[in-house]
Design a protein around this motif. Structure first.
Motif, PDB file in Angstrom:
ATOM      1  N   GLU A  77     -37.793  -3.145 -47.480  1.00 52.30           N
ATOM      2  CA  GLU A  77     -39.121  -3.039 -46.879  1.00 52.30           C
ATOM      3  C   GLU A  77     -39.068  -2.275 -45.560  1.00 52.30           C
ATOM      4  N   SER A  78     -38.009  -2.490 -44.778  1.00 54.32           N
ATOM      5  CA  SER A  78     -37.859  -1.753 -43.517  1.00 54.32           C
ATOM      6  C   SER A  78     -37.634  -0.273 -43.780  1.00 54.32           C
ATOM      7  N   ALA A  79     -36.841   0.038 -44.810  1.00 55.56           N
ATOM      8  CA  ALA A  79     -36.597   1.438 -45.161  1.00 55.56           C
ATOM      9  C   ALA A  79     -37.880   2.115 -45.628  1.00 55.56           C
ATOM     10  N   GLU A  80     -38.655   1.409 -46.451  1.00 51.71           N
ATOM     11  CA  GLU A  80     -39.907   1.994 -46.944  1.00 51.71           C
ATOM     12  C   GLU A  80     -40.872   2.264 -45.801  1.00 51.71           C
ATOM     13  N   LEU A  81     -40.943   1.334 -44.847  1.00 51.68           N
ATOM     14  CA  LEU A  81     -41.823   1.516 -43.699  1.00 51.68           C
ATOM     15  C   LEU A  81     -41.397   2.714 -42.865  1.00 51.68           C
ATOM     16  N   SER A  82     -40.087   2.852 -42.636  1.00 51.66           N
ATOM     17  CA  SER A  82     -39.588   3.985 -41.855  1.00 51.66           C
ATOM     18  C   SER A  82     -39.855   5.305 -42.569  1.00 51.66           C
ATOM     19  N   LEU A  83     -39.652   5.328 -43.880  1.00 54.05           N
ATOM     20  CA  LEU A  83     -39.913   6.554 -44.644  1.00 54.05           C
ATOM     21  C   LEU A  83     -41.403   6.896 -44.628  1.00 54.05           C
ATOM     22  N   SER A  84     -42.241   5.864 -44.659  1.00 47.18           N
ATOM     23  CA  SER A  84     -43.683   6.098 -44.574  1.00 47.18           C
ATOM     24  C   SER A  84     -44.043   6.754 -43.243  1.00 47.18           C
ATOM     25  N   LYS A  85     -43.427   6.280 -42.168  1.00 46.41           N
ATOM     26  CA  LYS A  85     -43.672   6.869 -40.854  1.00 46.41           C
ATOM     27  C   LYS A  85     -43.142   8.303 -40.790  1.00 46.41           C
ATOM     28  N   MET A  86     -42.009   8.560 -41.432  1.00 49.02           N
ATOM     29  CA  MET A  86     -41.482   9.927 -41.482  1.00 49.02           C
ATOM     30  C   MET A  86     -42.444  10.853 -42.220  1.00 49.02           C
ATOM     31  N   ASN A  87     -43.036  10.347 -43.290  1.00 47.25           N
ATOM     32  CA  ASN A  87     -44.019  11.143 -44.021  1.00 47.25           C
ATOM     33  C   ASN A  87     -45.209  11.478 -43.133  1.00 47.25           C
ATOM     34  N   ASP A  88     -45.643  10.512 -42.332  1.00 54.40           N
ATOM     35  CA  ASP A  88     -46.741  10.774 -41.394  1.00 54.40           C
ATOM     36  C   ASP A  88     -46.356  11.856 -40.385  1.00 54.40           C
ATOM     37  N   LEU A  89     -45.103  11.823 -39.933  1.00 53.44           N
ATOM     38  CA  LEU A  89     -44.631  12.851 -38.997  1.00 53.44           C
ATOM     39  C   LEU A  89     -44.623  14.223 -39.660  1.00 53.44           C
ATOM     40  N   GLY A  90     -44.271  14.265 -40.938  1.00 53.95           N
ATOM     41  CA  GLY A  90     -44.310  15.525 -41.679  1.00 53.95           C
ATOM     42  C   GLY A  90     -45.725  16.073 -41.762  1.00 53.95           C
ATOM     43  N   LEU A  91     -46.690  15.176 -41.961  1.00 55.24           N
ATOM     44  CA  LEU A  91     -48.094  15.608 -41.975  1.00 55.24           C
ATOM     45  C   LEU A  91     -48.511  16.161 -40.614  1.00 55.24           C
ATOM     46  N   ASP A  92     -47.987  15.561 -39.539  1.00 53.54           N
ATOM     47  CA  ASP A  92     -48.279  16.073 -38.195  1.00 53.54           C
ATOM     48  C   ASP A  92     -47.749  17.497 -38.031  1.00 53.54           C
ATOM     49  N   ILE A  93     -46.550  17.738 -38.553  1.00 56.34           N
ATOM     50  CA  ILE A  93     -45.974  19.085 -38.455  1.00 56.34           C
ATOM     51  C   ILE A  93     -46.806  20.083 -39.265  1.00 56.34           C
ATOM     52  N   GLN A  94     -47.177  19.685 -40.467  1.00 50.89           N
ATOM     53  CA  GLN A  94     -48.019  20.561 -41.281  1.00 50.89           C
ATOM     54  C   GLN A  94     -49.326  20.884 -40.565  1.00 50.89           C
ATOM     55  N   SER A  95     -49.945  19.861 -40.004  1.00 54.96           N
ATOM     56  CA  SER A  95     -51.205  20.063 -39.303  1.00 54.96           C
ATOM     57  C   SER A  95     -51.028  21.000 -38.116  1.00 54.96           C
ATOM     58  N   ALA A 119     -42.156  14.910 -33.060  1.00 51.68           N
ATOM     59  CA  ALA A 119     -41.882  14.530 -34.454  1.00 51.68           C
ATOM     60  C   ALA A 119     -40.385  14.358 -34.688  1.00 51.68           C
ATOM     61  N   LEU A 120     -39.576  15.271 -34.152  1.00 52.52           N
ATOM     62  CA  LEU A 120     -38.129  15.182 -34.333  1.00 52.52           C
ATOM     63  C   LEU A 120     -37.558  13.954 -33.624  1.00 52.52           C
ATOM     64  N   ASP A 121     -38.068  13.675 -32.427  1.00 55.96           N
ATOM     65  CA  ASP A 121     -37.602  12.513 -31.679  1.00 55.96           C
ATOM     66  C   ASP A 121     -37.945  11.219 -32.425  1.00 55.96           C
ATOM     67  N   ALA A 122     -39.184  11.113 -32.912  1.00 54.91           N
ATOM     68  CA  ALA A 122     -39.599   9.911 -33.652  1.00 54.91           C
ATOM     69  C   ALA A 122     -38.841   9.803 -34.971  1.00 54.91           C
ATOM     70  N   PHE A 123     -38.636  10.933 -35.635  1.00 59.00           N
ATOM     71  CA  PHE A 123     -37.878  10.953 -36.889  1.00 59.00           C
ATOM     72  C   PHE A 123     -36.471  10.389 -36.681  1.00 59.00           C
ATOM     73  N   THR A 124     -35.830  10.795 -35.597  1.00 61.24           N
ATOM     74  CA  THR A 124     -34.484  10.304 -35.295  1.00 61.24           C
ATOM     75  C   THR A 124     -34.492   8.800 -35.076  1.00 61.24           C
ATOM     76  N   ASN A 125     -35.492   8.315 -34.356  1.00 56.28           N
ATOM     77  CA  ASN A 125     -35.589   6.866 -34.112  1.00 56.28           C
ATOM     78  C   ASN A 125     -35.783   6.092 -35.408  1.00 56.28           C
ATOM     79  N   PHE A 126     -36.631   6.596 -36.289  1.00 58.00           N
ATOM     80  CA  PHE A 126     -36.848   5.915 -37.571  1.00 58.00           C
ATOM     81  C   PHE A 126     -35.583   5.962 -38.434  1.00 58.00           C
ATOM     82  N   ALA A 127     -34.877   7.088 -38.394  1.00 53.98           N
ATOM     83  CA  ALA A 127     -33.640   7.212 -39.173  1.00 53.98           C
ATOM     84  C   ALA A 127     -32.564   6.256 -38.666  1.00 53.98           C
ATOM     85  N   ASN A 128     -32.665   5.850 -37.409  1.00 55.58           N
ATOM     86  CA  ASN A 128     -31.693   4.930 -36.820  1.00 55.58           C
ATOM     87  C   ASN A 128     -32.187   3.479 -36.822  1.00 55.58           C
ATOM     88  N   THR A 129     -33.146   3.182 -37.678  1.00 51.82           N
ATOM     89  CA  THR A 129     -33.649   1.812 -37.793  1.00 51.82           C
ATOM     90  C   THR A 129     -32.529   0.868 -38.248  1.00 51.82           C
TER      91      THR A 129
END
Length: 369
Positions: A77-95, A119-129
């Motif tokens: 569940e923690s991994a899914e939540l982090s991946l969901s947040k990463m997907n949101d960051l990807g949408l931010d980059i696209q936007s 986005a990269l900073d937040a991505f790193t934090n989520f990857a280090n959950t």
């Protein structure tokens, strides 16, 4: 003179033995009233004792599997939540890329780079959950932080990018003095070369890197300390599932590539077509990172499947435990009301015995002379 030591000796001895016996029975009755189980299973069950022990052992084994499944659920569940947040960051980059368009305005470019940096900073934090001290994106290297911080002082990831860029520019004929004069073809050439290294389809070379690193994977050398092998958890006697993912997936590699090249190369002093090449590459790669093969969303789907399997396993384990617990209870449990009544009866008997004993102790012929 008192004659109780002779005439009442047998009575006193009998009462003392009776009191000791009642006290022993009270201890057993009190234990049964509190635990609601037989004080001595061997005596109470006889030949069925081995059956009770087998049931108890099975319950302990099921509890162990259930606890493992519960931990796996927490990790998934923690991994899914982090991946969901990463997907949101990807949408931010696209936007940000779509908003930028072909703009050459320095402020717009700075805003886009800020988005990429965040986005990269937040991505790193989520990857280090981490969950209970274990990094969920580190594969089996659960005690090692999987992602390097690109913005940390002396970051090997940042140094590796700069090394690749400087080597590419210096190896061209003629050498490229700075990114501000790179043409569209040259920029695409560099992006092709760097993306191949991020994806793992091309390995490190010497130069520009030390000879000891030649042939190694760019991503796992400079960006990730994760293992390619994921954590596994046994959730039943016959079923084992992966209870984590890792930072070496294609989706995470592509996310980092897209955010870094746009962060570093969307500069106002560059050739317009070269800068548009960066924007175009960022847009296509971030889309692959989110929805391509081994992408972030594909990882989410896989984790969702495993989460469902673990949930079903937990339900089965709980049902098995309930059945076994009921069977064990029918063997070793006592009627709590009967145990309480028996304890009260013992207390009454003991108090009566104490009273009688006290009266016997007071008997003396002197009282009648």
């Amino acid at each position: 003179m008192k004659t109780s030591f002779v005439s009442t000796l047998s009575i006193q001895t009998t009462m003392r033995n009776s009191i000791a016996g009642v006290q022993r029975e009270m201890v057993k009755a009190n234990q049964e009233a509190v635990t609601e189980k037989h004080a001595d299973l061997g005596v109470a069950l006889g030949a069925n004792t081995s059956r009770a022990l087998d049931l108890s052992r099975d319950i302990t084994r099921i509890e162990s599997l259930y606890n493992t499944a519960a931990l796996a659920t927490q990790r998934l569940e923690s991994a899914e939540l982090s991946l969901s947040k990463m997907n949101d960051l990807g949408l931010d980059i696209q936007s940000a890329i779509l908003t930028l368009g072909n703009s050459t305005d320095a402020t717009s470019l700075a805003t886009a780079r800020t988005t990429m940096s965040n986005a990269l900073d937040a991505f790193t934090n989520f990857a280090n959950t981490s969950v209970q001290g274990e990094y969920i994106f580190a594969g089996i290297n659960t005690d090692v932080k999987p992602m390097e911080d690109y913005f940390a002082p002396g970051s090997p990831a940042k140094a590796a990018f700069d090394t690749e860029l400087n080597y590419y520019m210096s190896s061209q004929v003629p050498p490229i003095p700075s990114t501000s004069v790179m043409t569209e073809d040259q920029m695409n050439g560099f992006l092709d070369d760097l993306q191949a290294k991020f994806d793992g389809t091309s390995t490190l070379t010497s130069p520009p890197h030390p000879a000891a690193l030649a042939g190694q994977d760019f991503w796992t050398t400079f960006f990730s300390d994760a293992s390619d092998e994921n954590m596994k958890s046994r959730i039943s006697q016959t079923e084992v599932v992966e209870s984590s993912t890792n930072a070496n997936s294609a989706g995470m590699r592509k996310f980092a590539f897209a955010s870094i090249v746009s962060l570093e190369l969307l500069q106002p002093n560059m050739d317009d077509k070269a800068r548009q090449a960066v924007s175009s590459r960022t847009r296509s790669v971030i889309s692959e990172a989110m929805n391509g093969v081994d992408s972030i969303n594909q990882q989410r789907t896989t984790i969702g499947v495993y989460t469902e399997r673990v949930s079903k396993a937990e339900e089965r384990l709980q049902a098995q435990k309930d059945i076994l617990t009921k069977g064990l209870g029918s063997l070793e449990n006592v009627d709590p009301e009967e145990a309480a009544t028996r304890l009260n009866t013992m207390k009454t008997l003991l108090e009566t015995a104490y009273t009688v004993t006290a009266k016997i102790q007071q008997l003396s012929l002197a009282n009648f002379l």
